[in-house]
Design a protein around this motif. Structure first.
Motif, PDB file in Angstrom:
ATOM      1  N   THR A   1       0.812  -1.221   0.000  1.00 35.66           N
ATOM      2  CA  THR A   1       0.000   0.000   0.000  1.00 35.66           C
ATOM      3  C   THR A   1       0.846   1.271   0.000  1.00 35.66           C
ATOM      4  N   CYS A   2       2.156   1.134   0.128  1.00 36.92           N
ATOM      5  CA  CYS A   2       3.034   2.320   0.108  1.00 36.92           C
ATOM      6  C   CYS A   2       2.809   3.114  -1.173  1.00 36.92           C
ATOM      7  N   ILE A   3       2.572   4.425  -1.019  1.00 43.80           N
ATOM      8  CA  ILE A   3       2.291   5.263  -2.185  1.00 43.80           C
ATOM      9  C   ILE A   3       3.500   6.105  -2.598  1.00 43.80           C
ATOM     10  N   GLN A   4       4.663   5.773  -2.023  1.00 37.15           N
ATOM     11  CA  GLN A   4       5.905   6.410  -2.477  1.00 37.15           C
ATOM     12  C   GLN A   4       5.905   7.923  -2.249  1.00 37.15           C
ATOM     13  N   CYS A   5       5.282   8.352  -1.140  1.00 35.84           N
ATOM     14  CA  CYS A   5       5.157   9.792  -0.922  1.00 35.84           C
ATOM     15  C   CYS A   5       6.422  10.435  -0.365  1.00 35.84           C
ATOM     16  N   GLY A   6       7.208   9.636   0.394  1.00 35.13           N
ATOM     17  CA  GLY A   6       8.436  10.189   0.956  1.00 35.13           C
ATOM     18  C   GLY A   6       8.283  10.809   2.329  1.00 35.13           C
ATOM     19  N   ALA A   7       7.110  10.669   2.933  1.00 35.21           N
ATOM     20  CA  ALA A   7       6.920  11.225   4.281  1.00 35.21           C
ATOM     21  C   ALA A   7       7.842  10.556   5.288  1.00 35.21           C
ATOM     22  N   CYS A   8       8.161   9.280   5.032  1.00 36.89           N
ATOM     23  CA  CYS A   8       9.055   8.554   5.951  1.00 36.89           C
ATOM     24  C   CYS A   8      10.424   9.221   5.974  1.00 36.89           C
ATOM     25  N   VAL A   9      10.920   9.605   4.808  1.00 34.50           N
ATOM     26  CA  VAL A   9      12.216  10.281   4.733  1.00 34.50           C
ATOM     27  C   VAL A   9      12.122  11.646   5.419  1.00 34.50           C
TER      28      VAL A   9
ATOM     29  N   GLU B   1       4.337   8.567  10.991  1.00 31.91           N
ATOM     30  CA  GLU B   1       3.954   9.596  10.025  1.00 31.91           C
ATOM     31  C   GLU B   1       3.500   9.036   8.676  1.00 31.91           C
ATOM     32  N   CYS B   2       3.725   7.762   8.424  1.00 29.62           N
ATOM     33  CA  CYS B   2       3.367   7.182   7.125  1.00 29.62           C
ATOM     34  C   CYS B   2       1.854   7.224   6.921  1.00 29.62           C
ATOM     35  N   PRO B   3       1.392   7.803   5.829  1.00 32.45           N
ATOM     36  CA  PRO B   3      -0.057   7.895   5.598  1.00 32.45           C
ATOM     37  C   PRO B   3      -0.696   6.514   5.417  1.00 32.45           C
TER      38      PRO B   3
HETATM   39  S1  SF4 Z   1       5.660   7.354   4.173  1.00 34.51           S
HETATM   40 FE1  SF4 Z   1       7.182   6.121   3.112  1.00 34.51          FE
HETATM   41  S2  SF4 Z   1       6.474   4.013   3.430  1.00 34.51           S
HETATM   42 FE2  SF4 Z   1       4.735   5.350   3.900  1.00 34.51          FE
HETATM   43  S3  SF4 Z   1       3.602   5.509   1.991  1.00 34.51           S
HETATM   44 FE3  SF4 Z   1       5.002   7.248   2.018  1.00 34.51          FE
HETATM   45  S4  SF4 Z   1       6.850   6.484   0.942  1.00 34.51           S
HETATM   46 FE4  SF4 Z   1       5.623   4.692   1.456  1.00 34.51          FE
END
Ligand code: SF4
Ligand code: FES
Lengths: 252, 261
Positions: free
Chosen positions: A158-166, A223-225
């Motif tokens: 389900t990871c949407i590659q948003c980058g919030a984790c970084v 923080e991951c959506p």
């Molecule tokens: S926060 Fe990271 S792990 Fe979560 S959806 Fe976004 S890119 Fe994927």
């Protein structure tokens, strides 16, 4: 509601950039955060000023394009949502909201609040796939997969590659994203043939992009959506050490 | 580069070194604590001095102690390498961050806590460890009545280069056993009578508690251990044993000498 926005403005990747304060007046509580920015941008455009650049696409929490580090947290104060799903009722009237772009060497600012996340694409291209032709439709029950495994693989997918984790990580580590992409394939039968090459290649690319190292603070998971869990990171480590120390598959 | 060295130069591999050395140091703390409980014995330091001799002269333990020194150095050096790299991964910081919303204070301050511990280790080792090995330590002579274990005569002897580190003989005529040992106990008890020393120790043990609150369970995760069946046990040990009980007993040692001796 009336708000004060402190927005990061930066002309391009080489510009130093800085905060500019804007007034956002008569904002409806029912607006999403992005709609609020649309209103501000409309005002700026009418005045002949350059509107604030920010990323967005689907506006329903599925594409991962929207970003924004809002008041010290990626995607704002709420859990498990993206910025496009964040409503203005989560803020108080008269509040000052600080809006910054994702901060990481691997995510250079393109303009204002928009950052270049193609580092994620390159990590995916390094091994986040299965190299067989799809072929005809197999029988649904041909490859039995236990429910718990299927669920876990689905969660990782389900990871949407948003980058919030970084953005959330104090080390700007991409471990949660990379491990989710590794897990979704490592857990399933189709992912097995390339499992140990994949983990090595994707970790190597992650390091080459200049992301930091994971110190298990757990900020990404919070923080991951999509609520991708830390378990993925530990699975990535197991697979990686397994590959490096006990398997034949090597990457150059 | 071989696959092996490639593994250890990756971010995951560098963290593996941190995790392995960190967990080894945690294990050492347990042994160190059990041994140091001899300080609480009211026997003029006999048990403690005998223990000190054993720890510094028994070959298997000597080998482990070199591993220990290496671990301390590696843990500190890799912490520095990783922190520098992590700083480079985000050269422009955020104007506003709310770390408390998504992570523990300990997990965000491992570097500061670790630095306090490193300073502590340097002071601690140069005062006791280095003194014991190369310092001009006084000696203590214990004369025990073989018929009555509670009857022990303690005599303090000055430093004398001719003395062995430790000697022991039985005087059959007098019916006594005599032990002459380097008196580390005296150095320890005198140090712990200085208030600033006590403060340094107590503060460092609090820092250790916070460091291990994150570090112990994080070490296991870094190795890839996180099964839901034993994760609760690791978290429990990390909190109660490593960040509360062990630091508290260590901190009790200087307090005991300062207030009760
Ligand atoms: S926060 Fe990271 S792990 Fe979560 S959806 Fe976004 S890119 Fe994927
Ligand atoms: S715009 Fe697609 S997830 Fe927010």
């Amino acid at each position: 509601m009336n708000l004060t926005l402190k927005v990061w403005r930066q002309k391009n990747a080489n510009d130093k950039g800085g905060f500019v304060t804007y007034k956002a007046d008569s904002i409806s509580q029912d607006m999403s955060f992005l709609e609020m920015l649309d209103v501000v941008n409309e005002g700026l455009t009418k005045k002949g000023e350059d509107p604030i650049h920010f990323d967005h696409d689907c506006r329903e929490g599925i594409c991962g394009m929207c970003s924004l580090y809002i008041n010290g947290r990626p995607h704002g104060p709420k859990r498990a949502i993206t910025t496009c799903q964040l409503h203005m009722r989560s803020f108080k009237d008269g509040e000052t909201i600080t809006i910054e772009p994702w901060r990481a060497t691997a995510f250079p600012v393109i303009k204002d609040l928009a950052v270049d996340r193609s580092a994620f694409d390159r990590i995916q291209q390094a091994g986040g796939y299965v190299s067989v032709n799809t072929g005809g439709i197999p029988d649904a029950n041909e490859i039995p997969i236990p429910k718990t495994i299927a669920d876990e693989a689905f969660n990782s997918a389900t990871c949407i590659q948003c980058g919030a984790c970084v953005a959330a990580c104090k080390n700007a580590s991409a471990s949660l994203f990379v491990s989710a992409k590794i897990s979704q394939l490592a857990l399933l039968p189709q992912g097995q043939p390339e499992r140990y090459r994949r983990v090595q290649a994707m970790v190597a690319q992650m390091d080459a992009e200049g992301f930091g190292s994971c110190t298990n603070t757990g900020a990404c998971e919070i923080e991951c959506p999509k609520e991708i869990s830390l378990t993925n990171i530990n699975r990535m480590r197991r697979d990686y050490f397994n590959a490096k120390f006990f398997k034949e598959e090597e990457i150059d | 580069m071989s696959n092996f060295s490639k593994a250890f130069s990756s971010t995951l591999g560098k963290k593996l070194i941190m995790g392995l050395t960190g967990l080894f140091l945690s294990l050492f703390l347990v042994v160190h604590l059990i041994g140091n409980l001899q300080l609480f014995k009211d026997d003029g330091g006999k048990a403690f001095n005998e223990y000190s001799f054993f720890m510094t002269h028994f070959t298997p333990i000597k080998i482990v102690s070199y591993l220990l020194y290496a671990s301390i150095i590696l843990h500190a050096v890799y912490a520095l390498i990783l922190t520098t790299a992590n700083k480079k991964a985000r050269p422009v910081g955020y104007a506003v961050t709310k770390g408390e919303a998504n992570s523990t204070w300990s997990s965000r301050n491992m570097g500061i806590l670790g630095t306090i511990l490193l300073i502590f280790i340097v002071v601690h080792m140069s005062n006791f460890w280095a003194q014991y090995h190369w310092g001009k330590l006084p000696y203590a002579r214990y004369e025990m009545n073989l018929n009555d274990a509670t009857d022990v005569q303690v005599t303090e002897l000055p430093f004398d280069g001719k003395h062995l580190v430790h000697s022991q003989y039985v005087d059959t005529q007098k019916g006594t056993e005599v032990v002459v040992a380097k008196d580390l106990y005296k150095i320890v008890s005198e140090s712990f009578k200085q208030w600033w020393y006590v403060v340094l120790y107590v503060v460092s043990m609090i820092a250790m508690g916070f460091h291990l609150y994150h570090g112990f369970q994080s070490g296991f995760q870094t190795l890839g251990f996180d099964h839901s069946k034993y994760k609760p046990l690791i978290d429990f040990l990390g909190l109660w044993v490593f960040s509360i009980i062990i630091p508290a007993i260590f901190a009790a040692m200087p307090l005991y000498f300062f207030f009760l001796k």
